[in-house]
Design a protein around this motif. Structure first.
Motif, PDB file in Angstrom:
ATOM      1  N   LEU A   1      15.603 -52.368  60.478  1.00 49.37           N
ATOM      2  CA  LEU A   1      15.636 -51.898  61.862  1.00 49.37           C
ATOM      3  C   LEU A   1      15.800 -50.384  61.868  1.00 49.37           C
ATOM      4  O   LEU A   1      16.404 -49.822  60.961  1.00 49.37           O
ATOM      5  CB  LEU A   1      16.835 -52.491  62.606  1.00 49.37           C
ATOM      6  CG  LEU A   1      16.779 -53.928  63.130  1.00 49.37           C
ATOM      7  CD1 LEU A   1      18.153 -54.335  63.626  1.00 49.37           C
ATOM      8  CD2 LEU A   1      15.744 -54.066  64.239  1.00 49.37           C
ATOM      9  N   THR A   2      15.270 -49.754  62.902  1.00 49.99           N
ATOM     10  CA  THR A   2      15.497 -48.319  63.066  1.00 49.99           C
ATOM     11  C   THR A   2      15.972 -48.075  64.490  1.00 49.99           C
ATOM     12  O   THR A   2      15.455 -48.665  65.428  1.00 49.99           O
ATOM     13  CB  THR A   2      14.195 -47.529  62.830  1.00 49.99           C
ATOM     14  OG1 THR A   2      13.653 -47.931  61.583  1.00 49.99           O
ATOM     15  CG2 THR A   2      14.465 -46.040  62.805  1.00 49.99           C
ATOM     16  N   PHE A   3      17.000 -47.257  64.622  1.00 48.59           N
ATOM     17  CA  PHE A   3      17.457 -46.858  65.955  1.00 48.59           C
ATOM     18  C   PHE A   3      17.350 -45.343  66.049  1.00 48.59           C
ATOM     19  O   PHE A   3      17.885 -44.628  65.200  1.00 48.59           O
ATOM     20  CB  PHE A   3      18.909 -47.293  66.188  1.00 48.59           C
ATOM     21  CG  PHE A   3      19.112 -48.782  66.077  1.00 48.59           C
ATOM     22  CD1 PHE A   3      18.765 -49.623  67.125  1.00 48.59           C
ATOM     23  CD2 PHE A   3      19.637 -49.335  64.918  1.00 48.59           C
ATOM     24  CE1 PHE A   3      18.957 -50.994  67.028  1.00 48.59           C
ATOM     25  CE2 PHE A   3      19.820 -50.700  64.810  1.00 48.59           C
ATOM     26  CZ  PHE A   3      19.481 -51.538  65.866  1.00 48.59           C
ATOM     27  N   ASN A   4      16.673 -44.863  67.069  1.00 51.92           N
ATOM     28  CA  ASN A   4      16.434 -43.424  67.178  1.00 51.92           C
ATOM     29  C   ASN A   4      17.331 -42.779  68.210  1.00 51.92           C
ATOM     30  O   ASN A   4      17.880 -43.436  69.092  1.00 51.92           O
ATOM     31  CB  ASN A   4      14.977 -43.163  67.543  1.00 51.92           C
ATOM     32  CG  ASN A   4      14.034 -43.747  66.515  1.00 51.92           C
ATOM     33  OD1 ASN A   4      14.155 -43.459  65.325  1.00 51.92           O
ATOM     34  ND2 ASN A   4      13.139 -44.612  66.962  1.00 51.92           N
ATOM     35  N   LYS A   5      17.427 -41.466  68.093  1.00 57.87           N
ATOM     36  CA  LYS A   5      18.218 -40.685  69.044  1.00 57.87           C
ATOM     37  C   LYS A   5      17.661 -40.847  70.459  1.00 57.87           C
ATOM     38  O   LYS A   5      16.450 -40.853  70.663  1.00 57.87           O
ATOM     39  CB  LYS A   5      18.143 -39.217  68.622  1.00 57.87           C
ATOM     40  CG  LYS A   5      19.220 -38.344  69.189  1.00 57.87           C
ATOM     41  CD  LYS A   5      19.191 -36.989  68.469  1.00 57.87           C
ATOM     42  CE  LYS A   5      19.835 -35.888  69.241  1.00 57.87           C
ATOM     43  NZ  LYS A   5      21.043 -36.105  69.950  1.00 57.87           N
ATOM     44  N   GLY A   6      18.549 -40.998  71.407  1.00 55.85           N
ATOM     45  CA  GLY A   6      18.134 -41.094  72.797  1.00 55.85           C
ATOM     46  C   GLY A   6      17.663 -42.467  73.233  1.00 55.85           C
ATOM     47  O   GLY A   6      17.344 -42.689  74.390  1.00 55.85           O
TER      48      GLY A   6
ATOM     49  N   LYS B   1      24.382 -45.771  84.043  1.00 54.93           N
ATOM     50  CA  LYS B   1      24.475 -44.332  84.283  1.00 54.93           C
ATOM     51  C   LYS B   1      24.355 -43.569  82.960  1.00 54.93           C
ATOM     52  O   LYS B   1      23.618 -42.591  82.847  1.00 54.93           O
ATOM     53  CB  LYS B   1      25.828 -44.039  84.969  1.00 54.93           C
ATOM     54  CG  LYS B   1      25.939 -42.667  85.578  1.00 54.93           C
ATOM     55  CD  LYS B   1      26.922 -42.633  86.761  1.00 54.93           C
ATOM     56  CE  LYS B   1      28.369 -42.618  86.329  1.00 54.93           C
ATOM     57  NZ  LYS B   1      29.330 -42.497  87.434  1.00 54.93           N
ATOM     58  N   LEU B   2      25.079 -44.051  81.949  1.00 57.72           N
ATOM     59  CA  LEU B   2      25.035 -43.397  80.633  1.00 57.72           C
ATOM     60  C   LEU B   2      23.623 -43.428  80.064  1.00 57.72           C
ATOM     61  O   LEU B   2      23.133 -42.432  79.522  1.00 57.72           O
ATOM     62  CB  LEU B   2      25.975 -44.100  79.648  1.00 57.72           C
ATOM     63  CG  LEU B   2      27.464 -43.982  79.917  1.00 57.72           C
ATOM     64  CD1 LEU B   2      28.239 -44.793  78.884  1.00 57.72           C
ATOM     65  CD2 LEU B   2      27.889 -42.522  79.858  1.00 57.72           C
ATOM     66  N   ALA B   3      22.973 -44.585  80.198  1.00 59.86           N
ATOM     67  CA  ALA B   3      21.621 -44.730  79.663  1.00 59.86           C
ATOM     68  C   ALA B   3      20.680 -43.727  80.323  1.00 59.86           C
ATOM     69  O   ALA B   3      19.886 -43.066  79.663  1.00 59.86           O
ATOM     70  CB  ALA B   3      21.130 -46.152  79.878  1.00 59.86           C
ATOM     71  N   LYS B   4      20.828 -43.579  81.649  1.00 62.75           N
ATOM     72  CA  LYS B   4      19.942 -42.658  82.381  1.00 62.75           C
ATOM     73  C   LYS B   4      20.181 -41.226  81.957  1.00 62.75           C
ATOM     74  O   LYS B   4      19.286 -40.380  82.030  1.00 62.75           O
ATOM     75  CB  LYS B   4      20.168 -42.807  83.894  1.00 62.75           C
ATOM     76  CG  LYS B   4      19.842 -44.214  84.383  1.00 62.75           C
ATOM     77  CD  LYS B   4      18.911 -44.218  85.579  1.00 62.75           C
ATOM     78  CE  LYS B   4      18.254 -45.577  85.743  1.00 62.75           C
ATOM     79  NZ  LYS B   4      19.186 -46.620  86.250  1.00 62.75           N
ATOM     80  N   GLU B   5      21.425 -40.923  81.523  1.00 61.99           N
ATOM     81  CA  GLU B   5      21.729 -39.556  81.089  1.00 61.99           C
ATOM     82  C   GLU B   5      21.245 -39.259  79.670  1.00 61.99           C
ATOM     83  O   GLU B   5      21.465 -38.172  79.155  1.00 61.99           O
ATOM     84  CB  GLU B   5      23.246 -39.309  81.165  1.00 61.99           C
ATOM     85  CG  GLU B   5      23.757 -39.212  82.586  1.00 61.99           C
ATOM     86  CD  GLU B   5      25.272 -39.212  82.643  1.00 61.99           C
ATOM     87  OE1 GLU B   5      25.804 -39.313  83.759  1.00 61.99           O
ATOM     88  OE2 GLU B   5      25.912 -39.114  81.580  1.00 61.99           O
ATOM     89  N   GLY B   6      20.682 -40.284  79.030  1.00 62.43           N
ATOM     90  CA  GLY B   6      20.102 -40.032  77.715  1.00 62.43           C
ATOM     91  C   GLY B   6      20.992 -40.358  76.547  1.00 62.43           C
ATOM     92  O   GLY B   6      20.686 -40.006  75.404  1.00 62.43           O
TER      93      GLY B   6
ATOM     94  N   SER C   1      22.405 -42.260  73.499  1.00 64.52           N
ATOM     95  CA  SER C   1      21.862 -43.258  72.579  1.00 64.52           C
ATOM     96  C   SER C   1      22.796 -44.463  72.577  1.00 64.52           C
ATOM     97  O   SER C   1      23.996 -44.302  72.394  1.00 64.52           O
ATOM     98  CB  SER C   1      21.789 -42.704  71.154  1.00 64.52           C
ATOM     99  OG  SER C   1      21.221 -41.426  71.145  1.00 64.52           O
ATOM    100  N   MET C   2      22.239 -45.645  72.793  1.00 64.95           N
ATOM    101  CA  MET C   2      23.092 -46.828  72.895  1.00 64.95           C
ATOM    102  C   MET C   2      22.470 -48.015  72.185  1.00 64.95           C
ATOM    103  O   MET C   2      21.262 -48.224  72.257  1.00 64.95           O
ATOM    104  CB  MET C   2      23.304 -47.200  74.388  1.00 64.95           C
ATOM    105  CG  MET C   2      24.093 -46.175  75.179  1.00 64.95           C
ATOM    106  SD  MET C   2      23.910 -46.298  76.982  1.00 64.95           S
ATOM    107  CE  MET C   2      24.546 -47.896  77.340  1.00 64.95           C
ATOM    108  N   ILE C   3      23.316 -48.774  71.503  1.00 68.24           N
ATOM    109  CA  ILE C   3      22.890 -50.088  71.010  1.00 68.24           C
ATOM    110  C   ILE C   3      23.821 -51.092  71.654  1.00 68.24           C
ATOM    111  O   ILE C   3      25.040 -50.986  71.526  1.00 68.24           O
ATOM    112  CB  ILE C   3      22.985 -50.196  69.470  1.00 68.24           C
ATOM    113  CG1 ILE C   3      22.209 -49.055  68.807  1.00 68.24           C
ATOM    114  CG2 ILE C   3      22.463 -51.545  69.001  1.00 68.24           C
ATOM    115  CD1 ILE C   3      22.322 -49.031  67.288  1.00 68.24           C
TER     116      ILE C   3
END
Lengths: 242, 215
Positions: free
Chosen positions: A22-27, A181-186, A188-190
């Motif tokens: 798996l790869t998780f990217n910034k943002g 809200k956090l997601a909209k601000e950019g 990075s979340m898993i």
């Protein structure tokens, strides 16, 4: 920024993670779904080293998590975690819960740490409870404080381990609102969750896991409209039509 | 009884001072040693774990008197001089810390695993998590049993009388053999111990209440 290459994890004889790539990217906001016991939480907990991987390679910002030179506290400073059961410190006030790590780990001075903490408390709509103790808060309030605690370290990424699973239904909305809200601000979340509404609304990608394997890793739209895997289709129909 | 007190008052007070001093020293050091032994017992390091296990099991399971006599008789024979007060206090510390280690270990284990995980996830090392997050919660839980240990410690300090430790019990024995007034002497000695132990249990239950309110 996070890369799993052929990662395996055993708990004794139990094969918890099977050849994870798996790869998780910034943002990016990635939602991980799947039935209970599918390894979602274990995968997430490997990222900040709460679980040790058995074999394979796990890179966090190009650092090999198993290498001897890698210091886990350094990695964890940059990756916040929000738990299913909040894990707030019961002997500290809401404000102290948030300022403890910035003061002791990041060596911020107290006044600056308090100011920052208040800013994050305001963001999760909990500023009026800053002097309360965790036992005086509802589950949803505790979880919002836990999110503020994670944010206070200014992490590059936040991990959420079923953040709404222990909450009463009427509390879930407040927590999801903060996460959106956090997601909209950019940020990075898993997010490991069963909240399909949240997934379809804010996720960039959905990872579907079952019995220790990643069965599907698709763009959100694709996943919900045309899941490739039969197992994912069954899971979706069960969870959405229940 | 008043006659006895007015004749031997200074001796009783002298003994009381030694008992108090020995108890405070032993309490302070056994709390420190006990805390470390508790943490070592739960450590990932096998050497520390075995060391703490052996320490606790050994000193918890032999009589206090043997430890004190060893300090008083054997240590000066081979290593260095210790007077009665010193050997009594050292013996008391070694003995009590084994019990305190067990008490604190139990307290640490009642703190949910999620607390350690939360601390680690915030970038704390495991020893920082122990100091800032786990131990404060563990101590709060173990205040009542810890209070028991402290009271036992004060009472056990009467062992100093066996090695001429100048304490309350020692002075009591002297006065009793001088005056033959054993009845009143030992009642007075008992009352002096009560002054210490009752205050100690009052202090501990106050601490318990104070911390309970805050949460």
């Amino acid at each position: 920024m996070i890369e799993f290459k052929h990662v395996e994890k055993y708990f004794g004889a139990f094969h918890a993670l099977k050849d994870i790539n798996l790869t998780f990217n910034k943002g990016e906001v990635v939602v991980v779904i799947g039935p209970s016991g599918s390894g979602k939480s274990t995968m997430l907990r490997c990222i900040n080293g709460l679980e040790e991987i058995s074999s394979g390679i796990l890179l966090i910002n190009d650092l090999d998590i198993r290498s001897k030179e890698t210091r886990l506290p350094e990695i964890r400073k940059n990756i916040g975690m929000v738990f299913q059961h909040f894990n707030l410190y019961p002997h500290k006030t809401v404000l102290e819960n948030i300022t403890l790590a910035p003061i002791k780990v990041l060596k911020k001075d107290e006044a600056a740490a308090i100011k920052e903490a208040e800013k994050f408390l305001n963001k999760v709509d909990m500023l009026d409870k800053k002097d309360s103790y965790p036992s005086q808060l509802s589950g949803g309030q505790k979880q919002r404080v836990a999110i503020a605690r994670g944010l206070a370290m200014n992490p590059q990424m936040l991990l959420f381990d079923e953040p709404t699973s222990a909450l009463d239904p009427e509390m879930i909305g407040d927590v999801l609102k903060v996460m959106k809200k956090l997601a909209k601000e950019g940020m990075s979340m898993i997010v490991v969750t069963h909240e399909m509404g949240f997934a379809s609304e804010v996720a960039d990608r959905v990872v579907f896991m079952d019995s220790g394997q990643v069965l599907e890793d698709s763009e959100t739209q694709t996943f919900f409209d045309h899941p490739k895997e039969e197992r994912a289709r069954q899971f979706l129909s069960k969870i959405i039509n229940h | 009884m008043l006659v006895l007190l007015s004749n031997y008052g200074p001796s009783f007070v002298e003994g009381f001072k030694y008992t108090l001093f020995s108890s405070i020293l032993a309490l302070f050091f056994s709390l420190i040693i006990g805390t470390f032994m508790a943490i070592f017992q739960l450590s990932k390091n096998k050497f520390l774990r075995s060391l703490a296990k052996i320490y606790v099991e050994f000193f918890r399971n032999i009589p206090l008197l043997i430890i004190v006599m060893f300090c008083y008789v054997v240590v000066p024979l081979y290593w260095f001089q210790l007077d009665g007060f010193q050997s009594g206090t050292i013996g008391l510390t070694i003995y009590t810390s084994a019990f305190i280690a067990e008490t604190i270990r139990a307290g640490i284990q009642t703190v949910p695993a999620g607390q350690m995980e939360a601390g680690l996830s915030s970038g704390f090392t495991s020893s920082q998590t122990m100091v800032y997050i786990i131990l404060p919660q563990a101590f709060k839980i173990v205040i009542p049993p810890l209070g028991n240990q402290f009271i036992n410690l004060v009472k056990n300090s009467s062992i100093l009388a066996m090695v001429a430790g100048m304490d309350l019990m020692y002075q009591g024995d002297l006065i009793a053999s001088e005056t033959f007034n054993t009845f009143e002497t030992y009642i007075i000695v008992g009352l002096f111990y009560l002054i210490l132990t009752l205050q100690l249990s009052y202090l501990m239950s106050n601490l318990e209440k104070k911390w309970a309110i805050r949460e």
